[in-house]
Design a protein around this motif. Structure first.
Motif, PDB file in Angstrom:
ATOM      1  N   LEU A 162       0.816  -1.213   0.000  1.00 60.00           N
ATOM      2  CA  LEU A 162       0.000   0.000   0.000  1.00 60.00           C
ATOM      3  C   LEU A 162       0.853   1.268   0.000  1.00 60.00           C
ATOM      4  CD1 LEU A 162      -2.729  -1.071   2.601  1.00 60.00           C
ATOM      5  CD2 LEU A 162      -2.902  -1.088   0.109  1.00 60.00           C
ATOM      6  N   GLU A 163       2.084   1.181   0.480  1.00 55.91           N
ATOM      7  CA  GLU A 163       2.907   2.384   0.600  1.00 55.91           C
ATOM      8  C   GLU A 163       3.342   2.951  -0.746  1.00 55.91           C
ATOM      9  OE1 GLU A 163       5.633  -1.203   0.860  1.00 55.91           O
ATOM     10  OE2 GLU A 163       3.703  -0.587   1.689  1.00 55.91           O
ATOM     11  N   VAL A 183      -0.309  -7.485   4.539  1.00 54.05           N
ATOM     12  CA  VAL A 183      -0.723  -6.130   4.169  1.00 54.05           C
ATOM     13  C   VAL A 183      -0.568  -5.223   5.381  1.00 54.05           C
ATOM     14  CG1 VAL A 183      -2.625  -4.667   3.399  1.00 54.05           C
ATOM     15  CG2 VAL A 183      -2.356  -6.946   2.428  1.00 54.05           C
ATOM     16  N   LEU A 185      -1.798  -2.097   6.749  1.00 58.22           N
ATOM     17  CA  LEU A 185      -2.855  -1.109   6.556  1.00 58.22           C
ATOM     18  C   LEU A 185      -2.453   0.275   7.034  1.00 58.22           C
ATOM     19  CD1 LEU A 185      -5.921  -3.266   7.666  1.00 58.22           C
ATOM     20  CD2 LEU A 185      -5.207  -2.728   5.330  1.00 58.22           C
ATOM     21  N   GLN A 187       0.040   1.788   6.136  1.00 59.24           N
ATOM     22  CA  GLN A 187       0.724   2.449   5.024  1.00 59.24           C
ATOM     23  C   GLN A 187      -0.228   2.821   3.886  1.00 59.24           C
ATOM     24  OE1 GLN A 187       4.058   3.278   5.108  1.00 59.24           O
ATOM     25  NE2 GLN A 187       3.853   2.592   7.235  1.00 59.24           N
ATOM     26  N   ALA A 188      -1.517   2.668   4.092  1.00 56.88           N
ATOM     27  CA  ALA A 188      -2.488   2.994   3.051  1.00 56.88           C
ATOM     28  C   ALA A 188      -2.478   4.495   2.760  1.00 56.88           C
ATOM     29  CB  ALA A 188      -3.887   2.558   3.477  1.00 56.88           C
ATOM     30  N   LEU A 192      -7.550   7.505   1.205  1.00 58.82           N
ATOM     31  CA  LEU A 192      -8.359   6.333   0.868  1.00 58.82           C
ATOM     32  C   LEU A 192      -9.705   6.350   1.590  1.00 58.82           C
ATOM     33  CD1 LEU A 192      -7.679   3.947  -1.030  1.00 58.82           C
ATOM     34  CD2 LEU A 192      -7.176   2.603   1.001  1.00 58.82           C
ATOM     35  N   LEU A 195     -11.575   0.473   0.663  1.00 56.67           N
ATOM     36  CA  LEU A 195     -10.533  -0.534   0.453  1.00 56.67           C
ATOM     37  C   LEU A 195     -11.175  -1.908   0.504  1.00 56.67           C
ATOM     38  CD1 LEU A 195      -7.616  -1.456   0.144  1.00 56.67           C
ATOM     39  CD2 LEU A 195      -7.346  -1.261   2.620  1.00 56.67           C
ATOM     40  N   LEU A 211      -5.741   3.572  10.507  1.00 58.54           N
ATOM     41  CA  LEU A 211      -6.379   3.565   9.197  1.00 58.54           C
ATOM     42  C   LEU A 211      -6.528   4.995   8.680  1.00 58.54           C
ATOM     43  CD1 LEU A 211      -9.209   0.958   9.900  1.00 58.54           C
ATOM     44  CD2 LEU A 211      -7.072   0.560   8.656  1.00 58.54           C
TER      45      LEU A 211
END
Length: 261
Positions: A162-163, A183, A185, A187-188, A192, A195, A211
């Motif tokens: 995600l990064e 995963v 999360l 680093q989203a 966003l 997802l 998040l």
């Protein structure tokens, strides 16, 4: 944008030279016009130009470095996805020609804002026929102005880092693919809102403490996530309305008092 699809019938002379137009819109009606002489010279039209009617006089077109770079990034992403048909992406600039599954927006409609690859685009032989391919290279899209990335049910595999996704991304839908690994999360992308990673082969533990604050929907169902998940009202986004963790290998879910879960 210069729209020549509605030029009046009977017009004999049209001079639109040196006006600053950079894109042309044509139609079959445009090519049916006769007896017209039009000068469109000294406009900064982007290359490559579409086929032009014989009555249109257009000077040299210009290359666009920014669009050329985005086109290279998109082709780099598409070239590994051998079971999907990206043939329309192999020529010209994005947003200047019709690229299947690509939607453009932004100022002048020149920014790729959505990639939506439908299952119908991925009906070529399965990934097993192409060893080492169909692995999504999300790093190729880094820095692009994408807002939505929809690749569900497309046989894609690999990891979901995600990064490296575009910072502008608001929606990521990768459900019903073959992604694996862990995963992070936390680093989203901060922008966003949706997802969906449901029905993949993802594993590891889940950290829901950081998040993205705009997040409205998070679907991680149908994977192999393990361990304990702690849900706290302090950590969850205020506007989160959907959280789906069903059909995983979680040991327990701890809901702290006051949680909206």
């Amino acid at each position: 944008i210069l729209d020549l699809s509605q030029v009046p019938t009977g017009l004999a002379t049209l001079d639109l030279s040196s006006c600053g137009f950079n894109r042309l819109v044509l139609s079959p009606r445009t090519f049916a016009l006769t007896g017209l002489a039009a000068s469109l010279r000294n406009n900064p039209f982007y290359c490559p130009l579409p086929p032009l009617p014989t009555w249109a006089q257009v000077g040299p077109c210009r290359e666009d470095d920014r669009l050329a770079m985005m086109g290279l990034q998109l082709r780099t992403f598409a070239v590994q996805l051998k079971s999907c048909d990206f043939s329309s992406w192999m020529f010209g600039y994005p947003c200047m020609q019709s690229w299947s599954g690509l939607t453009c927006g932004g100022l002048g409609g020149e920014d790729p804002v959505e990639i939506a690859v439908s299952p119908s685009m991925c009906t070529l032989p399965s990934p097993q026929a192409f060893p080492g391919v169909n692995v999504a290279d999300f790093g190729a899209l880094s820095g692009m102005p994408l807002q939505r990335l929809r690749l569900q049910a497309t046989q894609l595999r690999g990891t979901v880092p995600l990064e490296v996704l575009p910072a502008t991304l608001e929606e990521l839908d990768l459900h019903s693919c073959s992604f694996s690994g862990t995963v992070d999360l936390t680093q989203a992308p901060a922008s966003l809102r949706t997802l969906c990673l449901a029905s993949n082969n993802l594993s590891g533990t889940l950290n829901l403490t950081a998040l993205p604050r705009p997040l409205l929907s998070l679907d991680l169902s149908g994977n192999g996530f393990q361990g304990t998940v702690v849900l706290s009202p302090r950590d969850l986004p205020v506007n989160l309305t959907t959280l789906n963790l069903a059909n995983n290998a979680l040991e327990s879910i701890v809901v702290l008092p006051g949680s909206n879960a």
